[in-house]
Write a protein that holds these residues in place. Structure first.
Motif, short mmCIF file in Angstrom:
data_model
loop_
_atom_site.label_atom_id
_atom_site.label_comp_id
_atom_site.label_asym_id
_atom_site.label_seq_id
_atom_site.Cartn_x
_atom_site.Cartn_y
_atom_site.Cartn_z
N SER A 112 1.01 -1.45 -0.37
CA SER A 112 0.20 0.04 -0.19
C SER A 112 1.30 1.40 0.02
CB SER A 112 -0.69 0.10 1.42
OG SER A 112 -0.26 -0.19 2.27
N THR A 148 -1.11 -4.05 -5.05
CA THR A 148 -1.84 -3.09 -3.85
C THR A 148 -2.39 -1.99 -3.94
OG1 THR A 148 -0.95 -5.14 -1.75
CG2 THR A 148 -2.26 -2.71 -1.33
N SER A 188 -10.19 -4.42 -0.57
CA SER A 188 -9.41 -5.91 -0.34
C SER A 188 -10.03 -6.74 -0.92
CB SER A 188 -9.78 -5.95 1.17
OG SER A 188 -11.49 -5.79 1.08
N ASN A 235 -7.33 -6.96 -3.60
CA ASN A 235 -6.22 -6.40 -3.23
C ASN A 235 -5.43 -8.19 -3.56
OD1 ASN A 235 -4.18 -5.48 -2.06
ND2 ASN A 235 -3.75 -7.29 -0.54
#
Ligand SMILES: [Ca+2]
Length: 100
Positions: A24, A49, A85, A88
């Motif tokens: 991230s 990500t 998410s 991801n």
């Protein structure tokens, strides 16, 4: 912890590229793409990500190789410090110049 907004490094991510990071906030292992790629390969497979679309075009990203399993379409100039998410660590292929 810091409240500073995170931004990708424009020196790392060249203009004209679609940039992908494994962590991230535009950190960790990195690749950038200037053309569509039907399989990003072991290094970046199932790892994206964060991203920054500097291609100037629409980009679409896919869960599987050969543009199968559309995840989402990214407008020119858009970046995300962390994808949702459920997306991801899934991207396997990407297409530059078209949505999905
Ligand atoms: Ca995948």
């Amino acid at each position: 912890m810091t409240a500073h907004p995170v931004a990708a490094d424009s020196g790392q991510c060249p203009s004209g590229s679609f940039c992908v990071w494994e962590q991230s906030s535009y950190r960790g292992d990195f690749r950038h793409y200037t053309s569509s790629n039907p399989n990003v390969g072991d290094y970046m497979n199932d790892r994206m990500t964060s991203y920054w679309n500097r291609t100037g075009k629409t980009v679409s990203v896919y869960e599987h190789s050969n543009y199968v399993g559309c995840m989402f379409t990214i407008a020119a100039g858009k970046s995300e410090a962390a994808v949702a998410s459920h997306f991801n660590d899934k991207m396997t292929s990407l297409r530059i110049g078209s949505g999905c």
